[in-house]
Design a protein around this motif. Structure first.
Motif, PDB file in Angstrom:
ATOM      1  N   TYR A 140     -32.747  60.296  -1.712  1.00  0.00           N
ATOM      2  CA  TYR A 140     -33.204  59.308  -2.691  1.00  0.00           C
ATOM      3  C   TYR A 140     -33.927  58.153  -1.999  1.00  0.00           C
ATOM      4  O   TYR A 140     -35.028  57.765  -2.399  1.00  0.00           O
ATOM      5  CB  TYR A 140     -32.013  58.788  -3.488  1.00  0.00           C
ATOM      6  N   ALA A 141     -33.316  57.608  -0.949  1.00  0.00           N
ATOM      7  CA  ALA A 141     -33.937  56.479  -0.249  1.00  0.00           C
ATOM      8  C   ALA A 141     -35.250  56.895   0.398  1.00  0.00           C
ATOM      9  O   ALA A 141     -36.226  56.131   0.383  1.00  0.00           O
ATOM     10  CB  ALA A 141     -32.980  55.921   0.800  1.00  0.00           C
ATOM     11  N   ALA A 142     -35.307  58.089   0.953  1.00  0.00           N
ATOM     12  CA  ALA A 142     -36.557  58.565   1.546  1.00  0.00           C
ATOM     13  C   ALA A 142     -37.655  58.628   0.491  1.00  0.00           C
ATOM     14  O   ALA A 142     -38.808  58.237   0.739  1.00  0.00           O
ATOM     15  CB  ALA A 142     -36.348  59.926   2.184  1.00  0.00           C
ATOM     16  N   SER A 143     -37.303  59.115  -0.693  1.00  0.00           N
ATOM     17  CA  SER A 143     -38.301  59.194  -1.759  1.00  0.00           C
ATOM     18  C   SER A 143     -38.762  57.807  -2.187  1.00  0.00           C
ATOM     19  O   SER A 143     -39.957  57.587  -2.455  1.00  0.00           O
ATOM     20  CB  SER A 143     -37.738  59.966  -2.956  1.00  0.00           C
ATOM     21  N   LYS A 144     -37.848  56.861  -2.248  1.00  0.00           N
ATOM     22  CA  LYS A 144     -38.216  55.516  -2.685  1.00  0.00           C
ATOM     23  C   LYS A 144     -38.988  54.748  -1.608  1.00  0.00           C
ATOM     24  O   LYS A 144     -39.864  53.938  -1.926  1.00  0.00           O
ATOM     25  CB  LYS A 144     -36.967  54.755  -3.119  1.00  0.00           C
ATOM     26  N   HIS A 145     -38.684  55.001  -0.342  1.00  0.00           N
ATOM     27  CA  HIS A 145     -39.511  54.435   0.730  1.00  0.00           C
ATOM     28  C   HIS A 145     -40.934  54.993   0.621  1.00  0.00           C
ATOM     29  O   HIS A 145     -41.915  54.270   0.835  1.00  0.00           O
ATOM     30  CB  HIS A 145     -38.910  54.765   2.099  1.00  0.00           C
ATOM     31  N   ALA A 146     -41.044  56.270   0.307  1.00  0.00           N
ATOM     32  CA  ALA A 146     -42.357  56.890   0.157  1.00  0.00           C
ATOM     33  C   ALA A 146     -43.120  56.293  -1.018  1.00  0.00           C
ATOM     34  O   ALA A 146     -44.342  56.094  -0.946  1.00  0.00           O
ATOM     35  CB  ALA A 146     -42.207  58.398  -0.020  1.00  0.00           C
ATOM     36  N   VAL A 147     -42.410  55.992  -2.112  1.00  0.00           N
ATOM     37  CA  VAL A 147     -43.071  55.391  -3.276  1.00  0.00           C
ATOM     38  C   VAL A 147     -43.576  53.991  -2.940  1.00  0.00           C
ATOM     39  O   VAL A 147     -44.647  53.579  -3.412  1.00  0.00           O
ATOM     40  CB  VAL A 147     -42.111  55.353  -4.483  1.00  0.00           C
ATOM     41  N   LYS A 148     -42.850  53.252  -2.118  1.00  0.00           N
ATOM     42  CA  LYS A 148     -43.337  51.942  -1.677  1.00  0.00           C
ATOM     43  C   LYS A 148     -44.639  52.102  -0.894  1.00  0.00           C
ATOM     44  O   LYS A 148     -45.597  51.344  -1.083  1.00  0.00           O
ATOM     45  CB  LYS A 148     -42.304  51.228  -0.816  1.00  0.00           C
ATOM     46  N   ALA A 149     -44.681  53.107  -0.012  1.00  0.00           N
ATOM     47  CA  ALA A 149     -45.898  53.360   0.751  1.00  0.00           C
ATOM     48  C   ALA A 149     -47.049  53.754  -0.169  1.00  0.00           C
ATOM     49  O   ALA A 149     -48.197  53.312   0.017  1.00  0.00           O
ATOM     50  CB  ALA A 149     -45.641  54.454   1.788  1.00  0.00           C
ATOM     51  N   LEU A 150     -46.745  54.590  -1.169  1.00  0.00           N
ATOM     52  CA  LEU A 150     -47.761  54.974  -2.148  1.00  0.00           C
ATOM     53  C   LEU A 150     -48.314  53.749  -2.853  1.00  0.00           C
ATOM     54  O   LEU A 150     -49.539  53.597  -3.001  1.00  0.00           O
ATOM     55  CB  LEU A 150     -47.138  55.940  -3.159  1.00  0.00           C
ATOM     56  N   ALA A 151     -47.440  52.858  -3.285  1.00  0.00           N
ATOM     57  CA  ALA A 151     -47.875  51.646  -3.984  1.00  0.00           C
ATOM     58  C   ALA A 151     -48.714  50.753  -3.084  1.00  0.00           C
ATOM     59  O   ALA A 151     -49.745  50.211  -3.506  1.00  0.00           O
ATOM     60  CB  ALA A 151     -46.659  50.885  -4.501  1.00  0.00           C
ATOM     61  N   ASP A 152     -48.283  50.595  -1.838  1.00  0.00           N
ATOM     62  CA  ASP A 152     -49.020  49.736  -0.912  1.00  0.00           C
ATOM     63  C   ASP A 152     -50.429  50.271  -0.665  1.00  0.00           C
ATOM     64  O   ASP A 152     -51.414  49.519  -0.643  1.00  0.00           O
ATOM     65  CB  ASP A 152     -48.266  49.616   0.412  1.00  0.00           C
ATOM     66  N   ALA A 153     -50.538  51.585  -0.455  1.00  0.00           N
ATOM     67  CA  ALA A 153     -51.844  52.186  -0.212  1.00  0.00           C
ATOM     68  C   ALA A 153     -52.734  52.086  -1.447  1.00  0.00           C
ATOM     69  O   ALA A 153     -53.924  51.743  -1.358  1.00  0.00           O
ATOM     70  CB  ALA A 153     -51.673  53.642   0.206  1.00  0.00           C
ATOM     71  N   LEU A 154     -52.151  52.384  -2.611  1.00  0.00           N
ATOM     72  CA  LEU A 154     -52.916  52.327  -3.858  1.00  0.00           C
ATOM     73  C   LEU A 154     -53.421  50.917  -4.123  1.00  0.00           C
ATOM     74  O   LEU A 154     -54.569  50.730  -4.558  1.00  0.00           O
ATOM     75  CB  LEU A 154     -52.030  52.798  -5.011  1.00  0.00           C
ATOM     76  N   ARG A 155     -52.588  49.922  -3.859  1.00  0.00           N
ATOM     77  CA  ARG A 155     -52.985  48.530  -4.076  1.00  0.00           C
ATOM     78  C   ARG A 155     -54.212  48.178  -3.248  1.00  0.00           C
ATOM     79  O   ARG A 155     -55.167  47.561  -3.739  1.00  0.00           O
ATOM     80  CB  ARG A 155     -51.823  47.599  -3.735  1.00  0.00           C
ATOM     81  N   ALA A 156     -54.200  48.579  -1.990  1.00  0.00           N
ATOM     82  CA  ALA A 156     -55.325  48.279  -1.105  1.00  0.00           C
ATOM     83  C   ALA A 156     -56.591  49.015  -1.543  1.00  0.00           C
ATOM     84  O   ALA A 156     -57.703  48.463  -1.484  1.00  0.00           O
ATOM     85  CB  ALA A 156     -54.963  48.656   0.328  1.00  0.00           C
ATOM     86  N   GLU A 157     -56.423  50.256  -1.997  1.00  0.00           N
ATOM     87  CA  GLU A 157     -57.573  51.064  -2.381  1.00  0.00           C
ATOM     88  C   GLU A 157     -58.195  50.619  -3.701  1.00  0.00           C
ATOM     89  O   GLU A 157     -59.429  50.638  -3.861  1.00  0.00           O
ATOM     90  CB  GLU A 157     -57.148  52.534  -2.495  1.00  0.00           C
ATOM     91  N   GLU A 158     -57.367  50.223  -4.644  1.00  0.00           N
ATOM     92  CA  GLU A 158     -57.848  49.951  -5.995  1.00  0.00           C
ATOM     93  C   GLU A 158     -58.144  48.493  -6.274  1.00  0.00           C
ATOM     94  O   GLU A 158     -58.637  48.145  -7.353  1.00  0.00           O
ATOM     95  CB  GLU A 158     -56.846  50.481  -7.020  1.00  0.00           C
ATOM     96  N   ARG A 159     -57.865  47.626  -5.318  1.00  0.00           N
ATOM     97  CA  ARG A 159     -58.157  46.202  -5.514  1.00  0.00           C
ATOM     98  C   ARG A 159     -59.614  45.970  -5.915  1.00  0.00           C
ATOM     99  O   ARG A 159     -59.890  45.193  -6.845  1.00  0.00           O
ATOM    100  CB  ARG A 159     -57.784  45.428  -4.248  1.00  0.00           C
ATOM    101  N   PRO A 160     -60.577  46.619  -5.265  1.00  0.00           N
ATOM    102  CA  PRO A 160     -61.975  46.389  -5.668  1.00  0.00           C
ATOM    103  C   PRO A 160     -62.297  46.871  -7.079  1.00  0.00           C
ATOM    104  O   PRO A 160     -63.279  46.429  -7.684  1.00  0.00           O
ATOM    105  CB  PRO A 160     -62.772  47.200  -4.629  1.00  0.00           C
ATOM    106  N   ASN A 161     -61.462  47.761  -7.610  1.00  0.00           N
ATOM    107  CA  ASN A 161     -61.692  48.285  -8.964  1.00  0.00           C
ATOM    108  C   ASN A 161     -60.950  47.494 -10.036  1.00  0.00           C
ATOM    109  O   ASN A 161     -61.001  47.855 -11.213  1.00  0.00           O
ATOM    110  CB  ASN A 161     -61.256  49.743  -9.033  1.00  0.00           C
ATOM    111  N   GLY A 162     -60.243  46.446  -9.618  1.00  0.00           N
ATOM    112  CA  GLY A 162     -59.546  45.608 -10.582  1.00  0.00           C
ATOM    113  C   GLY A 162     -58.224  46.164 -11.062  1.00  0.00           C
ATOM    114  O   GLY A 162     -57.641  45.651 -12.019  1.00  0.00           O
ATOM    115  N   VAL A 163     -57.725  47.233 -10.425  1.00  0.00           N
ATOM    116  CA  VAL A 163     -56.438  47.803 -10.798  1.00  0.00           C
ATOM    117  C   VAL A 163     -55.334  47.119 -10.012  1.00  0.00           C
ATOM    118  O   VAL A 163     -55.370  47.089  -8.779  1.00  0.00           O
ATOM    119  CB  VAL A 163     -56.404  49.327 -10.536  1.00  0.00           C
TER     120      VAL A 163
END
Length: 233
Positions: A140-163
């Motif tokens: 469970y913790a491994a999956s949730k650590h991975a979701v944090k990484a997913l969110a961090d990467a998505l935030r950096a990628e989508e910032r220019p698109n206003g997401v």
């Protein structure tokens, strides 16, 4: 102004409470669940029926839903299996990672055109286990650590698109999952020392209304006096 918001795991617990709150304020809720029957008596304008344990099924489900504009998606659905590493079977690892990580990643990918069109908001309901892991929390913790990484990467990628992208880390709140986890752990449970599901839902809904010139990247939530999860003597 009414918004269109997709909530995963809307059939019960936090997801259901979110659907109720959002619908009550006039939003158009797209409610996800594994079956139509799971959404009975859940207020929603549209259903998205798919099993997150089978992420490959999401493309067809999203195509059928025909979502062209989406103000927010709240990734709420998740599963937890509490056991030592020696008892975490391959099946449990695969299922946990599919439901908690791969499915949210794939669903987000599929919904990004609609989110970009609305300059929308992606909210990942994470967990305290996404920040630190203890005994019996490996999958469970491994999956949730991975979701944090997913969110961090998505935030950096989508910032220019206003997401905008927010990770919410609730801990010790009153849900069926929390009770199940404590039963698996052999731990006592005291609802008076847990945050209510309504309080967590209100906080997430409020996050969707922050001014357009800001984003809350991460938010950690816990009750004032949580009862630790520990095996009974």
């Amino acid at each position: 102004m009414s918004k269109t918001i997709l909530v995963t795991g809307a059939g019960r617990g936090l997801g259901r409470t979110l659907a109720e709150r959002l619908s009550a304020r006039g939003d158009r809720v797209i409610a996800h669940a594994r079956s139509e029957s799971a959404l009975e008596r859940v207020p929603h304008a549209q259903a998205l029926v798919a099993d997150l344990a089978e992420p490959e099924s999401l493309a067809a489900a999203c195509a059928e839903a025909g979502i062209e504009r989406l103000d927010a998606v709240i990734h709420n659905a998740g599963i937890a299996h509490v056991a030592p590493v020696t008892e975490q079977s391959l099946e449990w690892w695969q299922r946990t990672l599919a439901v908690n990580v791969t499915a949210p990643a794939e669903l987000t990918r599929l919904l990004l055109p609609a989110l970009r069109a609305a300059r929308g908001h992606v909210v990942f309901v994470n967990s305290g286990a996404g920040l630190s892991a203890g005994a019996k929390w490996s999958s469970y913790a491994a999956s949730k650590h991975a979701v944090k990484a997913l969110a961090d990467a998505l935030r950096a990628e989508e910032r220019p698109n206003g997401v905008r992208v927010t990770s919410v880390f609730p801990s010790h709140f009153d849900t069926d999952m929390q009770r199940s986890v404590r039963e698996q752990y052999g731990s006592d449970y005291d609802v008076a020392r847990a945050t209510s599901v309504d309080s967590v839902a209100k906080t997430i809904v409020d996050l969707l209304g922050v001014p357009a010139d800001m984003v809350v990247n991460e938010l950690r939530i816990e009750p004032p006096n949580p009862l630790p999860i520990q095996a009974r003597n």
